[in-house]
Structure formats: C-alpha cells, structure tokens
Design an enzyme around this catalytic site. Structure first.
Site, PDB file in Angstrom:
ATOM      1  N   ASP A   1       1.471   2.457   4.826  1.00 45.50           N
ATOM      2  CA  ASP A   1       2.001   3.070   3.600  1.00 45.50           C
ATOM      3  C   ASP A   1       2.165   4.563   3.876  1.00 45.50           C
ATOM      4  O   ASP A   1       1.903   5.018   4.984  1.00 45.50           O
ATOM      5  CB  ASP A   1       1.030   2.802   2.441  1.00 45.50           C
ATOM      6  CG  ASP A   1       1.722   2.779   1.086  1.00 45.50           C
ATOM      7  OD1 ASP A   1       2.479   3.724   0.790  1.00 45.50           O
ATOM      8  OD2 ASP A   1       1.497   1.836   0.321  1.00 45.50           O
TER       9      ASP A   1
ATOM     10  N   ALA B   1       1.379  -3.383  -2.495  1.00 39.56           N
ATOM     11  CA  ALA B   1       0.467  -3.855  -1.449  1.00 39.56           C
ATOM     12  C   ALA B   1       1.108  -3.821  -0.066  1.00 39.56           C
ATOM     13  O   ALA B   1       0.414  -3.850   0.943  1.00 39.56           O
ATOM     14  CB  ALA B   1       0.037  -5.283  -1.780  1.00 39.56           C
ATOM     15  N   LYS B   2       2.429  -3.789  -0.019  1.00 39.58           N
ATOM     16  CA  LYS B   2       3.180  -3.725   1.248  1.00 39.58           C
ATOM     17  C   LYS B   2       2.684  -4.750   2.254  1.00 39.58           C
ATOM     18  O   LYS B   2       2.452  -4.441   3.406  1.00 39.58           O
ATOM     19  CB  LYS B   2       3.166  -2.294   1.790  1.00 39.58           C
ATOM     20  CG  LYS B   2       3.776  -1.303   0.780  1.00 39.58           C
ATOM     21  CD  LYS B   2       3.975   0.076   1.327  1.00 39.58           C
ATOM     22  CE  LYS B   2       4.703   0.991   0.348  1.00 39.58           C
ATOM     23  NZ  LYS B   2       3.956   1.349  -0.867  1.00 39.58           N
ATOM     24  N   ARG B   3       2.538  -6.001   1.787  1.00 36.43           N
ATOM     25  CA  ARG B   3       2.079  -7.074   2.656  1.00 36.43           C
ATOM     26  C   ARG B   3       3.221  -7.677   3.446  1.00 36.43           C
ATOM     27  O   ARG B   3       4.389  -7.303   3.252  1.00 36.43           O
ATOM     28  CB  ARG B   3       1.391  -8.157   1.813  1.00 36.43           C
ATOM     29  CG  ARG B   3       0.165  -7.680   1.040  1.00 36.43           C
ATOM     30  CD  ARG B   3      -0.915  -7.159   1.960  1.00 36.43           C
ATOM     31  NE  ARG B   3      -2.199  -7.104   1.286  1.00 36.43           N
ATOM     32  CZ  ARG B   3      -2.759  -6.024   0.726  1.00 36.43           C
ATOM     33  NH1 ARG B   3      -2.134  -4.868   0.760  1.00 36.43           N
ATOM     34  NH2 ARG B   3      -3.958  -6.098   0.159  1.00 36.43           N
TER      35      ARG B   3
END
Lengths: 283, 283
Positions: free
Chosen positions: A107, B103-105
C-alpha cells in the site's frame, strides 16, 4: 516472544539451517477447516491444533513455515488468534525456523509501515510476502526493518500469472522489470522473490538478474511444478531456494495419523532435496 | 447482521444515495492510535470509539466509509475486533452506506476465495480493494460474489505508483492494460477501479476505457489531488466517482470536539460536491 536465537535470524542463519537439515523445504500452512481431520473439530482451536501437530512432526525436515493469512482471516478473530498462536508456537519451540507470513500486502508508504508492524512486530514473523504493483514506496517501508525479509512477488505460478507479469514492456517482460527495479531499492539485500515453479524454464533468465537472492518457489506438487527442473536452473552457491509445498503435505492424511502421513510426504521431499544438495556439493 | 436494505445494496443504491445526499464522499477510516484525541485512550476500545463518533457525525455527508485494514492489523486481535465492531456499527445503524475494506488483497484462486469470504461474508463489507498483479484468476473469485463490489487497483496516487503502472507495454501503459483486461473478466460489472487523484490529467483517457464503471479516488487532500480537476474529467452520467478523504477529515481536531471538526471538513467537501453535481445537472 523474541528469543535470542531470533536476533541473529537472517540470511546466514537460514543457510546454516539448510546445510544442517539438508533441506530447503518450506511448508505452507494454508489451513481450510473443511479439509482437516474431523477428530480435530472437537478441539477448542482446531486450526492451531492441526498446525501444532504438523509442526511437531515436520520441524526437522523443513526450514520454513508459511501460513497464508487468507486462510486465517476467513475465520475472523478466531482465525487471527489461530495465526497468532501458530507463529508464537514456532518462535517459542523452534526458533531456528524461518517464518513467512504469506500476506501479499502492499500500500502507500505510511500504510505499508502499518502492515510491516503487523507482521514483523506484532506477530513477529521473519518475513512477509508483498505485491509490487504500487512501486518503490509501497515496498521500502518493509525493507527498512532490520533482520526481516521482504518477499516480493515476481512471477507467480497461477493460470493468470502472465496476464500482466508476462506483458512485454519497452525493455523486458514486466516480471523482469520488477526484479531489475526492486534490486535498486534501498535495503534491497533484505529482499527475496516469489517465482512460480510451473515456469522452470524462466529460472535461468531470472538467475541472470538476481544471482544471489533467495527465491521462494510455490507451485511444486499440487500446482504441477517439478523440483528437479527448478533446482537445475534455480540453485545458487548458497542454495538460494525455498521450495514450498502445502496441500501435498498438510492434507496427506485424513485420520488421527495425519501428522505422520504429512511427515512422510515432507520426508520424501527432504530426501530428494538432500540428494540434489549432495550432487551439487560433489561438483 | 445483514439487514434487508443491504440485500439491494448495489450500484443503483449507491447512485440513489449520491443523489439524495448530494455527495460522493468516501471517508477513509485509517486510524492510527497515536493520532487520535488522547481523551479516547481511556476507552475500552479507543479505535472503535473514535470511528463511532466520526461515523455518527458524518454519515449524512458521506456515502461510503473505507477502513484501511493495515491500520487494524497493526494492533493484532484488538485491531481486528475494532474493525469488526466498526463494520457492524455501520451495517446496523446506517445500512444505506457503502462499505469498503481497503485491503489490497489478491492471491491464487482458492486463496482469493478465502479473502473474499473474510471480507464479504465474515465481516460483511460491500466491497474490497484488490491488487491486479496476479491476473484474472486472482480477481475473479472476488467478482463471483453477488451484490458485492471488487475495487481493482489501476493507477495509484503514491510516488512510486508509476514505477510499474506507468511502464509502456506493447500496446499501452500497464495501468491501461489492467483496465482493458479487467473489463473482459467474468462478472466485470461488479468492478470499480482505484484511480489516484494526483493524476487528474489521466482521467479523460481512463474514461475512454471504462466510461461506465465507478472510480474510487484516493489522494484528494493530504496527497495533493484537486477535486475540481478530477470531476472535470472523471464524472460520468451516474456520477461514477467516489472521492476518498481520510487524514484531512478524521484528524481535523485533536480535542473532545474532534467529531464536530471532522464534520465541518466533511461538510466542506460535501458542499463542493453538491455544487459540482448541481452545475452538471443544469447542463
């Protein structure tokens, strides 16, 4: 929880472990509660109990454990507790083991620092996997932690891996650009790279870009990769490989002897690895 | 926890909310415990208390809340509990609000399914942010959930964003390839895209590729983006934008009146948005 042995945990400690155990096996603790032996479901924490017995049965055959955080998050707070108990159990009982939080995080800077704190400080993992899409300032906060390793996705073993990773850019395919760029980042000596085993032919090219870094190789076994091929092109002077197997080991048995069956599968891989290391040392 | 209003939560419900509130504001709940008013530290769960007061003070001005999971994971189980309480609080009290787990999963298929379960089922978020690096089969498991939105990273607003996203591939820059490819995936109507506001000039190009999808735009405020510029190029017939502000709103005050100060900042943005929507409807 941090034990004195952990303070020196670094690349050199990992290499020594590989030499002593004649193994470069990483066991993936991707625990799906619908797939574990049913007798464990009566336990207070079935996932932790499953991991504990697996770890006790295989710790002398493996140099690393890699819980994939998705499998823990899916069970909410209970899952997060099982993850915490698992990492603490390894750190307390087998401090020589290299631990990997397979979290694929990444991120903007201040946010990556929070993720790094979560995995390196709160949970005390030795390493975490990170996705490269957001670039330098999304990865460098992880690299800033001393005695911790950041494992960057380069070439993954899944079907869609090449959708973007294989795109030809002005100079080279994207995954090669990721490798070339990442080694220029600050503290890049703290990097390892994820390289999928289903693409053994790529390893010789990758070794030209990153001859010295360790590569974490998922995809041997269930995903179809071949250990001999990977080693032929991927080994370096320090071994330089961590080969992960998850489903092929942890779900080898369904009964009360599941840990023994897992041990047998782990041992098969360890013996194959010992033979490969032996041949290599004779050269 | 799922309330009947949530069953119809989808694109249309979001559009209606935007029209009613004359706002397309998303508030980022990126809560760093070292930055919240000190009087809250005496509470049993300071992070949740902070969020609760912020939400109560701003829910009529914002259409979405976006907790960034890193900030919760950094506090381990306590943090995960605060996240769970926050999403439950929103779902129970303000069911019209669109919720985003930032969450940028993204992982291989079966693992992405576990992440999707974590955020869509266990925590009951309406949407989750996902990283594209691992390709189609890492994103499609999220897209398979009905009445849930997957927000794919395209162009991010951080300094290193262009390291890879801006690489020229055979046809186009990587972020454009991501957009073009993603809209061919199964259930791509469930997609939104993250597009950083510091790159307002890119919005007109992006709108040529994805004229109808919603774009989640971080980077207005603390990261330097300009609302007018983004709207000039980014708005579509349904509005099609969610503009996120986090630090500029949530840390507007340090005292017991922090929620009122946050409300004032949110209101400034909402009024600016209302004016933009007004001008547009007159055209």
């Amino acid at each position: 929880m941090r034990n004195s042995l952990f303070e020196v945990m670094n690349r050199q400690a990992l290499i020594e472990q590989i030499q002593q155990k004649k193994s470069f096996l990483c066991i993936g603790l991707d625990v799906d509660i619908t797939k574990i032996p049913t007798h464990l479901l009566a336990e207070e924490d079935p996932i932790f109990e499953f991991n504990k017995q697996l770890i006790d049965a295989t710790h002398h055959l493996a140099v690393a454990y890699k819980p994939n955080t998705a499998f823990y998050e899916a069970y909410g707070i209970k899952g997060w507790k099982a993850l915490e108990k698992t990492i603490n159990y390894i750190n307390e009982n087998y401090p020589e083991i290299f631990t990997i939080a397979d979290a694929k995080r990444g991120d903007i800077g201040n946010t990556s620092t929070m993720y790094a704190k979560a995995f390196f400080e709160d949970l005390n993992f030795d390493s975490v996997t990170v996705a490269p899409y957001m670039g330098s300032d999304s990865v460098e906060p992880f690299l800033a932690f001393e005695n911790k390793t950041t494992i960057l996705l380069a070439l993954t073993s899944n079907k869609g891996g090449l959708d973007f990773q294989g795109l030809k850019t002005e100079h080279d395919e994207l995954y090669k650009e990721v490798l070339k760029t990442a080694i220029t980042w600050k503290n890049s000596e703290n990097l390892m790279f994820v390289v999928g085993a289903t693409k053994a032919e790529y390893f010789s090219t990758i070794r030209k870009i990153v001859p010295d870094h360790f590569l974490l190789v998922p995809g041997v076994g269930a995903q179809g990769g071949n250990l001999q091929d990977v080693c032929k092109y991927g080994l370096n002077k320090d071994c330089g490989l961590l080969i992960n197997s998850s489903r092929g080991i942890i779900y080898a048995g369904k009964g009360e002897d599941f840990a023994i069956k897992a041990q047998k599968e782990a041992q098969k891989l360890q013996q194959e690895m010992a033979a490969i290391l032996e041949v290599r040392s004779e050269k």
